[in-house]
Scaffold this motif. Structure first.
Motif, PDB file in Angstrom:
ATOM      1  N   LEU A  28       0.862  -1.168   0.000  1.00  0.00           N
ATOM      2  CA  LEU A  28       0.000   0.000   0.000  1.00  0.00           C
ATOM      3  C   LEU A  28       0.906   1.227   0.000  1.00  0.00           C
ATOM      4  O   LEU A  28       1.595   1.485   0.980  1.00  0.00           O
ATOM      5  N   SER A  29       0.947   1.930  -1.110  1.00  0.00           N
ATOM      6  CA  SER A  29       1.831   3.090  -1.304  1.00  0.00           C
ATOM      7  C   SER A  29       3.293   2.712  -1.097  1.00  0.00           C
ATOM      8  O   SER A  29       4.059   3.450  -0.479  1.00  0.00           O
ATOM      9  N   GLY A  30       3.670   1.544  -1.565  1.00  0.00           N
ATOM     10  CA  GLY A  30       5.049   1.091  -1.469  1.00  0.00           C
ATOM     11  C   GLY A  30       5.427   0.476  -0.137  1.00  0.00           C
ATOM     12  O   GLY A  30       6.540   0.006   0.040  1.00  0.00           O
ATOM     13  N   VAL A  31       4.509   0.473   0.832  1.00  0.00           N
ATOM     14  CA  VAL A  31       4.780  -0.098   2.153  1.00  0.00           C
ATOM     15  C   VAL A  31       4.150  -1.487   2.215  1.00  0.00           C
ATOM     16  O   VAL A  31       2.964  -1.644   1.902  1.00  0.00           O
ATOM     17  N   PRO A  32       4.926  -2.512   2.578  1.00  0.00           N
ATOM     18  CA  PRO A  32       4.336  -3.859   2.632  1.00  0.00           C
ATOM     19  C   PRO A  32       3.319  -3.984   3.768  1.00  0.00           C
ATOM     20  O   PRO A  32       3.505  -3.435   4.852  1.00  0.00           O
TER      21      PRO A  32
END
Length: 160
Positions: A28-32
């Motif tokens: 989600l937005s590059g965050v796992p």
């Protein structure tokens, strides 16, 4: 996890891919986003396979704790008046009924854990023996069974 490819022409299997974990990696937005086995949302525990067993087990523990208090109050030589036990029993219903629309899809064998606790509460309130049949307990208290209560709550929710 290993994925096998079965070939019908040559009758042999071939290893395609080896994956380290069975959970997919979501971002989600590059965050796992990490996966969890159980998640509590609005007081209801959702597990990975939606069996609702952790929810039912936690409900059973909560009800058994309050039943121990009720059991100590219902001693024959001392204790509270038997007429006040109906109000104590009415405190169990909101706890069991909350979220019953959601977890009513659980296996019947899991839902029987809650029925057992409810039957114990009825026996304590009425002063009945352990061998008393359950339908007679419901007839004495003028209450429907938990499965009927769940069906009624589900129908009233779906009608809204």
């Amino acid at each position: 996890m290993r994925v096998y490819y079965f070939c019908t022409k040559h009758n042999w299997n071939k290893l395609l891919q080896t994956v380290s974990s069975s959970d997919p990696e979501l971002f989600l937005s590059g965050v796992p986003i990490r996966s969890q086995d159980n998640y509590k949302f609005l007081g209801i525990v959702f597990d990975k396979r939606l069996t609702f067993l952790p929810q039912i087990v936690s409900l059973r523990k909560r009800c058994l704790r309050s039943l121990n208090i009720l059991r100590n109050l219902s001693k024959t030589s001392w204790g509270a008046d038997p007429s006040c036990f109906a109000s104590c029993l009415s405190k169990h219903h909101p706890v069991i009924d909350y979220g019953s629309v959601v977890y009513s899809s659980a296996r019947p064998s899991c839902l029987k854990h809650l029925d057992f606790v409810h039957h114990q509460a009825l026996r304590l309130c009425l002063g009945a023996f352990r061998s008393s049949p359950v339908p007679s307990l419901y007839a004495e208290v003028f209450e429907p069974s938990l499965s009927c209560r769940r069906d009624k709550l589900s129908l009233s929710y779906y009608i809204k």
